[in-house]
Design an enzyme around this catalytic site. Structure first.
Site, PDB file in Angstrom:
ATOM      1  N   GLU A  19       0.833  -1.209   0.000  1.00  0.00           N
ATOM      2  CA  GLU A  19       0.000   0.000   0.000  1.00  0.00           C
ATOM      3  C   GLU A  19       0.869   1.260   0.000  1.00  0.00           C
ATOM      4  O   GLU A  19       0.428   2.318  -0.445  1.00  0.00           O
ATOM      5  CB  GLU A  19      -0.890   0.028   1.258  1.00  0.00           C
ATOM      6  CG  GLU A  19      -1.951  -1.050   1.302  1.00  0.00           C
ATOM      7  CD  GLU A  19      -2.594  -1.198   2.688  1.00  0.00           C
ATOM      8  OE1 GLU A  19      -3.708  -1.737   2.758  1.00  0.00           O
ATOM      9  OE2 GLU A  19      -1.983  -0.791   3.708  1.00  0.00           O
ATOM     10  N   ASP A 200     -13.027  -3.574  -1.751  1.00  0.00           N
ATOM     11  CA  ASP A 200     -14.098  -4.579  -1.800  1.00  0.00           C
ATOM     12  C   ASP A 200     -15.373  -4.028  -1.186  1.00  0.00           C
ATOM     13  O   ASP A 200     -15.329  -3.116  -0.373  1.00  0.00           O
ATOM     14  CB  ASP A 200     -13.658  -5.838  -1.026  1.00  0.00           C
ATOM     15  CG  ASP A 200     -13.182  -5.508   0.377  1.00  0.00           C
ATOM     16  OD1 ASP A 200     -11.973  -5.261   0.559  1.00  0.00           O
ATOM     17  OD2 ASP A 200     -14.020  -5.447   1.294  1.00  0.00           O
TER      18      ASP A 200
HETATM   19  N1  SAH Z   1      -5.919 -11.032   1.903  1.00  0.00           N
HETATM   20  C1  SAH Z   1      -4.865 -10.047   1.952  1.00  0.00           C
HETATM   21  C2  SAH Z   1      -4.573  -9.743   3.377  1.00  0.00           C
HETATM   22  C3  SAH Z   1      -4.742  -8.318   3.741  1.00  0.00           C
HETATM   23  S1  SAH Z   1      -5.718  -8.100   5.128  1.00  0.00           S
HETATM   24  C4  SAH Z   1      -3.694 -10.569   1.156  1.00  0.00           C
HETATM   25  O1  SAH Z   1      -3.834 -11.587   0.585  1.00  0.00           O
HETATM   26  O2  SAH Z   1      -2.644  -9.894   1.095  1.00  0.00           O
HETATM   27  C5  SAH Z   1      -6.586  -6.671   4.704  1.00  0.00           C
HETATM   28  C6  SAH Z   1      -5.905  -5.341   4.842  1.00  0.00           C
HETATM   29  O3  SAH Z   1      -6.619  -4.442   4.048  1.00  0.00           O
HETATM   30  C7  SAH Z   1      -5.940  -4.770   6.252  1.00  0.00           C
HETATM   31  O4  SAH Z   1      -4.821  -3.975   6.519  1.00  0.00           O
HETATM   32  C8  SAH Z   1      -7.247  -3.955   6.271  1.00  0.00           C
HETATM   33  O5  SAH Z   1      -7.129  -2.717   6.959  1.00  0.00           O
HETATM   34  C9  SAH Z   1      -7.556  -3.690   4.811  1.00  0.00           C
HETATM   35  N2  SAH Z   1      -8.888  -4.122   4.340  1.00  0.00           N
HETATM   36  C10 SAH Z   1      -9.283  -4.077   3.040  1.00  0.00           C
HETATM   37  N3  SAH Z   1     -10.557  -4.509   2.892  1.00  0.00           N
HETATM   38  C11 SAH Z   1     -11.006  -4.837   4.138  1.00  0.00           C
HETATM   39  C12 SAH Z   1     -12.248  -5.347   4.637  1.00  0.00           C
HETATM   40  N4  SAH Z   1     -13.278  -5.609   3.845  1.00  0.00           N
HETATM   41  N5  SAH Z   1     -12.350  -5.590   5.954  1.00  0.00           N
HETATM   42  C13 SAH Z   1     -11.318  -5.333   6.773  1.00  0.00           C
HETATM   43  N6  SAH Z   1     -10.126  -4.858   6.361  1.00  0.00           N
HETATM   44  C14 SAH Z   1      -9.948  -4.590   5.052  1.00  0.00           C
END
Ligand code: SAH
Length: 247
Positions: A19, A200
């Site tokens: 980010e 999302d």
């Molecule tokens: N699945 C991701 C992991 C990132 S976790 C990967 O594969 O790399 C998500 C990160 O994005 C966190 O830092 C959070 O603050 C943010 N984020 C984005 N969408 C989110 C959502 N729907 N709910 C909670 N956090 C979210």
């Protein structure tokens, strides 16, 4: 801080390195000291410092979530003492509040939690948090971004009760860090601004992890464009000038 003091040092807390890269490159920031796992990147005299949650030594992934963001914010303030702290990152958005993929939001009003459920007198209120931030009405207009209430929890997905609490808080965005950054800023008396881009739709029906991955690049690009605009706009202005310029 004194409303008439100029903003000469800006600290930006990010959870994920992906980010933050565009902002690190834009301002030519270089790695400076920082207690691990927190990673600090600064320019000359640390006028602009990006601070990352860092990576998990067991799994190698970014330390997302409130625990690492709390430590990150504390280390940043302790080592750099910025005049203002920005928490930049990605978030889920609520279609019912008008959010769209790739939108960038600045926080407004307060920052809350949706996963600290403690049904005891006063503890329920403590769980929600309700942390303050600066008035962002003028900044939102100047930068050209939406405003919304951010709700934080430690899961990328949610259970029904989380959703109820987010609705009760009137949240437009769901993330995993903002409330914890706000809490440390409140404790240490630092001005706080959250800025988040939508990867999302929380109420869109597609699994969050699928949408998150598909839209991460778009959301991060938009986030960095607006964040850089925000930093350029507030740098060398007084708090008074960015909070209540209309007289
Ligand atoms: N699945 C991701 C992991 C990132 S976790 C990967 O594969 O790399 C998500 C990160 O994005 C966190 O830092 C959070 O603050 C943010 N984020 C984005 N969408 C989110 C959502 N729907 N709910 C909670 N956090 C979210």
């Amino acid at each position: 801080m004194d409303l008439n003091n100029k903003i000469e040092k800006i600290g930006i807390v990010f959870a994920m390195k992906g980010e933050a890269l565009a902002t690190i490159h834009h301002f030519n920031l270089e790695r400076i000291n920082g207690n691990y796992p927190v990673e600090l990147y600064g320019n000359a005299e640390n006028k602009i410092v990006v601070s990352l949650n860092g990576t998990c030594s067991f799994t190698g992934v970014d330390n997302v979530g409130t625990q690492a963001a709390t430590l990150n914010t504390y280390v940043l303030i302790n080592e750099v003492n910025p005049d203002i702290v920005i928490n930049a990152g990605t978030a889920g958005g609520f279609a019912h509040s008008g959010a769209k993929i790739g939108d960038v939001y600045i926080g407004t009003n307060r920052v809350v939690y949706h996963d600290r459920r403690i049904p005891l007198p006063k503890f329920d209120e403590y769980g929600i948090g309700n942390y303050g931030l600066i008035n962002t009405d003028y900044l939102a207009k100047q930068i050209g971004i939406k405003q919304g209430i951010i709700s934080t929890g430690n899961s990328l997905d949610y259970v029904d009760r989380d959703l109820q609490l987010m609705k009760m808080s009137n949240a437009s965005l769901k993330d995993m860090e903002a409330a914890s950054v706000a809490w440390v800023c409140q404790l240490l008396n630092k001005a706080f601004i959250p800025i988040k881009s939508v990867t999302d739709m929380v109420d869109g029906g597609i699994p969050t992890e699928v949408e998150f991955k598909a839209n991460f690049n778009l959301a991060t690009k938009n986030l960095n464009l607006k964040l850089i605009q925000l930093i350029d706009f507030i740098y060398q202005k007084t708090m008074e000038e960015i909070v209540s310029p209309e007289k």
